[in-house]
Design an enzyme around this catalytic site. Structure first.
Site, PDB file in Angstrom:
ATOM      1  N   HIS A 246      -6.379  -3.214   9.518  1.00 22.12           N
ATOM      2  CA  HIS A 246      -7.638  -2.533  10.361  1.00 22.12           C
ATOM      3  C   HIS A 246      -7.975  -1.158   9.734  1.00 22.12           C
ATOM      4  CE1 HIS A 246      -4.868   0.347  13.297  1.00 22.12           C
ATOM      5  NE2 HIS A 246      -4.505   0.338  12.167  1.00 22.12           N
TER       6      HIS A 246
HETATM    7  C1  LIG Z   1      -1.294   2.501   9.799  1.00 17.40           C
HETATM    8  S1  LIG Z   1       0.387   2.662   8.750  1.00 17.40           S
HETATM    9  C2  LIG Z   1       1.195   1.328   9.363  1.00 17.40           C
HETATM   10  C3  LIG Z   1       2.796   1.614   9.310  1.00 17.40           C
HETATM   11  C4  LIG Z   1       3.562   0.372   9.560  1.00 17.40           C
HETATM   12  N1  LIG Z   1       3.459  -0.964   8.683  1.00 17.40           N
HETATM   13  C5  LIG Z   1       3.332  -0.029  10.925  1.00 17.40           C
HETATM   14  O1  LIG Z   1       3.312  -1.215  11.303  1.00 17.40           O
HETATM   15  O2  LIG Z   1       3.697   0.706  11.896  1.00 17.40           O
HETATM   16  C6  LIG Z   1      -0.140   1.740   7.220  1.00 17.40           C
HETATM   17  C7  LIG Z   1       0.589   1.618   6.002  1.00 17.40           C
HETATM   18  O3  LIG Z   1       0.101   1.137   5.071  1.00 17.40           O
HETATM   19  C8  LIG Z   1       0.189   1.778   3.887  1.00 17.40           C
HETATM   20  N2  LIG Z   1      -0.666   1.319   2.784  1.00 17.40           N
HETATM   21  C9  LIG Z   1      -2.132   1.772   3.146  1.00 17.40           C
HETATM   22  N3  LIG Z   1      -2.985   1.456   2.023  1.00 17.40           N
HETATM   23  C10 LIG Z   1      -2.025   0.679   1.282  1.00 17.40           C
HETATM   24  C11 LIG Z   1      -2.249   0.009   0.009  1.00 17.40           C
HETATM   25  N4  LIG Z   1      -3.453   0.159  -0.436  1.00 17.40           N
HETATM   26  N5  LIG Z   1      -1.192  -0.369  -0.672  1.00 17.40           N
HETATM   27  C12 LIG Z   1       0.071  -0.353  -0.063  1.00 17.40           C
HETATM   28  N6  LIG Z   1       0.131   0.300   1.084  1.00 17.40           N
HETATM   29  C13 LIG Z   1      -0.940   0.890   1.880  1.00 17.40           C
HETATM   30  C14 LIG Z   1       0.345   3.215   4.442  1.00 17.40           C
HETATM   31  O4  LIG Z   1       0.874   4.125   3.503  1.00 17.40           O
HETATM   32  C15 LIG Z   1       0.976   2.978   5.537  1.00 17.40           C
HETATM   33  O5  LIG Z   1       2.565   3.105   5.407  1.00 17.40           O
END
Ligand SMILES: C[S@@+](CC[C@H](N)C(=O)[O-])C[C@H]1O[C@@H](n2cnc3c(N)ncnc32)[C@H](O)[C@@H]1O
Length: 338
Positions: A246
């Site tokens: 999202h």
């Molecule tokens: C909204 S947080 C959700 C954290 C956790 N997975 C949860 O369910 O509460 C989104 C996570 O995705 C990671 N993320 C965002 N873009 C990413 C990418 N291109 N590759 C790897 N991780 C990514 C962010 O660093 C963050 O840890």
């Protein structure tokens, strides 16, 4: 009529509530109250003028966070875990995040909707990507992952109850944040090898968290990017990615799913956990508003229905695609790589 007027006016002024609460966290009024304090003790601890300190105390009592009896202020017992820094559900981290990032961005919400574009440049004069801005200060990374992991707790609990981990050998959490989910999965399923993968700045913070909880030797940590496709070799038979789709546009979501599909070994199960919109898109209110939050802040992020998410999993090549509804706030969107 009376109800409509009160709904509209109180919604328009609902920022009074959030800004007063943000101010209360900011001046540390809850720490000052602790196990109970007089108003004078609160003013001195927070270094506040008596008149404004009193106004804030009156507001916190009226809003139901604080109680006032016999000249003593106390925290409402059920609120205390969210209000105190050492509380198990401390939300001062969300207060700082909202104040620094979300409030300024939301001031441009009409412009975002008119132009279908995020408002980062207009708000911060900054053209970097959302996660680059969010992750530029280590304290902001810590705040972001601290409140997210508290908000994820009910999901983690329902995932552990509602999903059978026993057929799997190894679990990988993509975009794991603070690694709260893999740590909980490991505690409940010691037979699993557990690994996490995230962006470099998130991984730095995650390593500190794993060190302080004594999990450094039990959780393998990888840096990777699901958008560029620069991922470690994935050998795990169960791979999860929570609340990440999202954050991105539909086009990028498709690219992420295609990259994950490509990287997975044959026979692996993939689970995305998200909080979908209702099938008829009439709510839930929080998710509908979160969708606007994603528009304003992120790179085209948007909320979707369960069916829309499942279509994207199918398009990426996953088979046996299905949704599993849990008791908690998220739905599991599951597919297998043939
Ligand atoms: C909204 S947080 C959700 C954290 C956790 N997975 C949860 O369910 O509460 C989104 C996570 O995705 C990671 N993320 C965002 N873009 C990413 C990418 N291109 N590759 C790897 N991780 C990514 C962010 O660093 C963050 O840890």
């Amino acid at each position: 009529m009376e109800n409509a007027l009160s709904t509209v006016s109180s919604t328009l002024l609902s920022f009074f509530n959030s800004q007063a609460l943000i101010a209360a966290y900011d001046v540390e009024i809850f720490e000052a109250i602790g196990d109970g304090a007089t108003s004078q003790e609160v003013f001195e601890h927070c270094n506040l003028p008596e008149s404004t300190g009193h106004q804030l105390l009156v507001a916190m009592v009226a809003m139901g966070f604080v109680e006032y009896r016999g000249d003593i202020y106390t925290l409402k017992p059920d609120m205390a875990p969210c209000l105190l820094k050492n509380g198990t559900q401390y939300m001062g981290t969300l207060a700082r995040h909202a104040s620094k990032f979300l409030y300024p961005l939301w001031a441009n919400s009409a412009q975002a909707i008119r132009t279908n574009s995020n408002q980062r440049k207009e708000t911060f004069g900054d053209e970097r990507k959302w996660f680059d801005i969010l992750y530029s200060e280590p304290n902001d990374v810590a705040d972001f992952h601290a409140f997210l992991s508290v908000l994820a707790d009910p999901f983690v609990e329902s995932f552990l109850k509602g999903f059978n981990f026993s057929p799997y050998k190894a679990f990988l959490d993509l975009g794991s944040g603070r690694a709260a989910l893999p740590r909980a999965i490991l505690a409940a399923n010691p037979h699993l090898n557990v690994a996490v993968c995230d962006l470099p700045e998130a991984v730095d913070h995650m390593r500190q968290e794993l060190m302080s909880s004594g999990h450094s030797d039990q959780v393998d940590v990888y840096i990777g990017d699901v958008i560029s496709g620069d991922l470690p070799e994935i050998t795990q038979d169960l791979v999860h990615m929570g609340w990440m789709l999202h954050d991105y546009s539909i086009k990028t979501q498709k690219c992420i799913l295609a990259n994950v599909f490509k990287a997975l070994p044959s026979g692996a199960t993939f689970i995305a956990s998200e909080t979908p919109l209702l099938d008829d898109e009439t709510g839930p209110t929080f998710v509908a508003l979160l969708s606007i939050n994603m528009l304003i802040s992120s790179d085209g992020g948007i909320e979707s229905t369960t069916a829309q998410y499942l279509d994207r999993l199918c398009e990426a090549g996953f088979t046996n695609v299905r949704a599993v509804t849990l008791d908690g706030p998220r739905t599991l969107l599951i597919g297998e790589k043939p």
